[in-house]
Write a protein that holds these residues in place. Structure first.
Motif, short mmCIF file in Angstrom:
data_model
loop_
_atom_site.label_atom_id
_atom_site.label_comp_id
_atom_site.label_asym_id
_atom_site.label_seq_id
_atom_site.Cartn_x
_atom_site.Cartn_y
_atom_site.Cartn_z
N LEU A 31 25.85 42.23 55.50
CA LEU A 31 26.36 42.83 54.42
C LEU A 31 26.66 42.41 53.36
CD1 LEU A 31 29.80 43.79 55.88
CD2 LEU A 31 27.75 45.03 56.45
N GLY A 32 26.53 43.45 52.26
CA GLY A 32 26.91 42.77 50.18
C GLY A 32 28.49 42.83 50.64
N VAL A 33 28.15 41.81 49.19
CA VAL A 33 29.67 41.72 48.87
C VAL A 33 30.02 42.46 47.60
CG1 VAL A 33 31.47 39.93 47.52
CG2 VAL A 33 29.57 39.36 49.25
N ARG A 34 31.05 42.79 47.45
CA ARG A 34 32.07 44.09 46.16
C ARG A 34 32.99 43.24 45.62
NH1 ARG A 34 31.87 50.43 46.66
NH2 ARG A 34 29.54 49.56 46.92
N ILE A 35 33.13 42.61 44.11
CA ILE A 35 33.65 41.22 43.87
C ILE A 35 34.86 42.45 42.78
CG2 ILE A 35 34.32 40.14 42.19
CD1 ILE A 35 31.31 38.81 43.23
N LEU A 36 35.79 42.93 43.35
CA LEU A 36 37.07 43.70 42.35
C LEU A 36 38.15 43.05 41.68
CD1 LEU A 36 37.67 46.89 41.93
CD2 LEU A 36 38.96 46.54 43.84
N ASN A 37 37.71 43.03 40.23
CA ASN A 37 38.87 42.43 39.21
C ASN A 37 39.59 43.86 39.43
OD1 ASN A 37 40.07 42.45 36.28
ND2 ASN A 37 40.20 40.20 37.75
N ALA A 38 41.18 43.69 39.31
CA ALA A 38 41.34 45.14 38.79
C ALA A 38 43.32 44.54 37.73
CB ALA A 38 42.34 46.08 40.05
N PHE A 39 42.87 45.53 36.71
CA PHE A 39 44.51 44.60 35.76
C PHE A 39 45.17 45.99 34.97
CE2 PHE A 39 40.56 45.51 33.02
CZ PHE A 39 41.79 46.05 31.45
N THR A 40 46.33 45.16 34.83
CA THR A 40 47.04 46.27 34.03
C THR A 40 47.60 45.53 32.64
OG1 THR A 40 49.18 45.61 35.43
CG2 THR A 40 47.34 47.71 35.73
N PRO A 80 22.49 31.78 48.35
CA PRO A 80 21.94 32.94 47.21
C PRO A 80 20.89 34.12 47.86
CG PRO A 80 21.47 30.09 47.76
CD PRO A 80 22.69 30.50 48.73
N GLY A 81 20.73 33.95 49.28
CA GLY A 81 19.89 34.97 49.96
C GLY A 81 20.76 36.48 50.05
N LEU A 82 22.01 36.43 49.54
CA LEU A 82 22.78 37.18 49.90
C LEU A 82 22.87 38.77 48.48
CD1 LEU A 82 25.25 38.62 51.77
CD2 LEU A 82 26.98 37.28 49.93
N ALA A 83 22.97 40.03 48.87
CA ALA A 83 22.43 40.96 48.46
C ALA A 83 22.90 42.54 49.37
CB ALA A 83 20.74 41.29 48.41
N PRO A 84 23.15 43.16 48.53
CA PRO A 84 23.50 42.73 47.14
C PRO A 84 25.28 42.66 46.90
CG PRO A 84 24.02 44.89 48.36
CD PRO A 84 24.03 44.42 49.12
N VAL A 85 25.43 42.13 45.78
CA VAL A 85 26.77 41.01 45.34
C VAL A 85 26.10 42.36 43.61
CG1 VAL A 85 27.32 39.46 44.40
CG2 VAL A 85 25.98 39.02 46.56
N GLU A 86 28.19 42.69 44.18
CA GLU A 86 28.07 43.55 43.35
C GLU A 86 29.56 43.67 42.71
OE1 GLU A 86 26.30 47.67 45.03
OE2 GLU A 86 28.75 47.55 45.39
N GLY A 87 29.50 43.62 41.31
CA GLY A 87 30.50 43.26 40.82
C GLY A 87 32.02 44.87 40.16
N GLU A 88 33.23 44.58 39.67
CA GLU A 88 33.73 45.59 39.26
C GLU A 88 34.95 45.54 38.50
OE1 GLU A 88 34.55 50.59 40.34
OE2 GLU A 88 34.01 49.01 41.44
N VAL A 89 35.35 46.13 37.20
CA VAL A 89 36.33 45.92 36.40
C VAL A 89 37.51 47.27 36.80
CG1 VAL A 89 38.04 45.25 34.66
CG2 VAL A 89 35.74 43.66 35.02
N VAL A 90 38.55 47.44 37.37
CA VAL A 90 38.87 48.70 37.14
C VAL A 90 40.07 48.49 36.89
CG1 VAL A 90 40.02 50.35 38.70
CG2 VAL A 90 37.85 48.78 39.01
N THR A 91 40.65 49.42 36.20
CA THR A 91 42.24 49.60 35.11
C THR A 91 43.32 50.00 36.61
OG1 THR A 91 41.02 49.48 33.00
CG2 THR A 91 43.44 49.58 33.39
N GLY A 92 43.94 49.40 36.48
CA GLY A 92 45.05 50.09 37.60
C GLY A 92 45.43 48.36 38.11
N GLU A 93 46.93 48.97 38.68
CA GLU A 93 47.59 47.83 39.67
C GLU A 93 47.00 47.50 41.32
OE1 GLU A 93 50.49 45.43 40.53
OE2 GLU A 93 50.76 47.45 38.49
N ALA A 94 46.33 45.89 41.18
CA ALA A 94 45.41 45.25 42.37
C ALA A 94 46.19 46.48 43.89
CB ALA A 94 45.96 43.67 42.50
N LEU A 95 47.28 45.92 43.83
CA LEU A 95 47.77 46.19 45.40
C LEU A 95 47.10 47.68 45.89
CD1 LEU A 95 51.53 44.87 44.97
CD2 LEU A 95 50.11 44.35 46.58
N THR A 96 47.42 48.95 44.78
CA THR A 96 47.35 49.89 44.76
C THR A 96 44.89 50.38 44.53
OG1 THR A 96 48.68 51.00 43.59
CG2 THR A 96 47.14 52.08 44.25
N VAL A 97 45.15 49.20 44.13
CA VAL A 97 43.22 49.25 44.14
C VAL A 97 42.78 48.69 45.15
CG1 VAL A 97 41.55 48.98 43.13
CG2 VAL A 97 43.44 49.49 41.58
#
Length: 291
Positions: A31-40, A80-97
């Motif tokens: 599988l791919g990886v999706r990295i999420l940062n949720a901040f308030t 190194p060969g992993l794909a897709p690798v995606e990152g996202e920044v979201v405004t919101g509470e980490a618990l909920t997001v």
């Protein structure tokens, strides 16, 4: 396998280790990886201090983007060969997001504590919340660094434990490791009223309780053995208290798999007391499965 591996990143050492583990899990699962940062704001600290809301929020977002970029690089360095690798920044509470985003994920990975943890806490609120509310399995990275050993799974005859056993077999096969299945029994393991307010039995047939435990293990493992005949399995019947016995088991495991709730849980609870104890005290990562 549908979905992706979702991992929360907040810049803490705990979350960076979770990112590395997420990379390995994604490679094992294809599988791919999706990295999420949720901040308030103003919960996060601004790297370059700001005196107003107008300048604080852009600064927080820039810092969040730096955290995500660092996590993406960590994933690429680990796998190194992993794909897709995606990152996202979201405004919101980490618990909920993270709980909401778990609906589209095959697995959520989080560190045991993040930047927001209060001093003295053994595990962060995000990890506990996700273990109770996520729509997919949750892997909480804790305990020994890069632990080795078999995949361990707690067996108690509940529906939640059946799901945990299935997942544990799959994980052991992906890792090329053995499987250690543990059933803990004691003088209250038999049928009949037990616990506060229940009449105390006058005697216990410990041989029968042990036989029942071994039979429970055999029955719980039958389907998994058939699906994964190459996985080496150790079935261990343990006489003792459940939580201390499983915490001790975690000291020899690379991963401990448990159901969100087992037998004896109060109706309405989303996360059982045994699962919570392991999230706080296990000596290896804990994977909480959901039915």
């Amino acid at each position: 396998m549908a979905g992706h591996v979702l991992v929360g990143a907040d810049g803490s050492e705990s979350s960076l280790e979770a990112v590395a583990v997420a990379a390995h899990e994604a490679r094992r699962r294809g599988l791919g990886v999706r990295i999420l940062n949720a901040f308030t704001w103003p919960m996060m600290k601004v790297r370059h201090g700001s005196g107003s809301a107008d300048t604080a929020e852009p600064a927080l977002r820039r810092r969040a983007e730096e955290i995500v970029a660092e996590a993406v690089e960590r994933v690429r360095a680990e796998e190194p060969g992993l794909a897709p690798v995606e990152g996202e920044v979201v405004t919101g509470e980490a618990l909920t997001v993270l709980a909401n985003r778990s609906r589209d994920a095959a697995l959520v990975v989080v560190g045991s504590r993040g930047l927001g943890a209060f001093s003295g806490l053994l595990i962060g609120s995000v990890a506990v919340h996700l273990a109770a509310h996520a729509d997919c399995p949750v892997l909480v990275v804790r305990g020994r660094a890069r632990p080795e050993g078999p995949v361990a799974v707690a067996v108690d005859g509940s529906d939640a434990a059946k799901t945990a056993v299935e997942e544990a077999f799959d994980d052991a096969a992906r890792r090329g490791s053995g499987l250690l299945a543990v059933h803990v029994w004691n003088t209250w393991s038999g049928t009949g009223p037990a616990g506060p307010g229940g009449p105390a039995p006058l005697w216990f047939d410990t041989d029968k309780l042990r036989e029942d435990s071994e039979a429970a293990l055999s029955g719980a493992l039958a389907a998994g053995r058939s699906r994964h005949p190459d996985v080496e399995v150790e079935a261990r019947s343990v006489h003792g208290r459940v939580r201390p016995s499983l915490i001790e088991t975690s000291q020899e495991a690379s991963l401990l798999v448990v159901g969100a709730r087992g037998r004896g849980g109060f109706q309405g609870l989303l996360l059982g007391s045994v699962s919570q104890a392991l999230l706080h005290h296990a000596d290896c990562p804990v994977l909480v499965t959901r039915r």
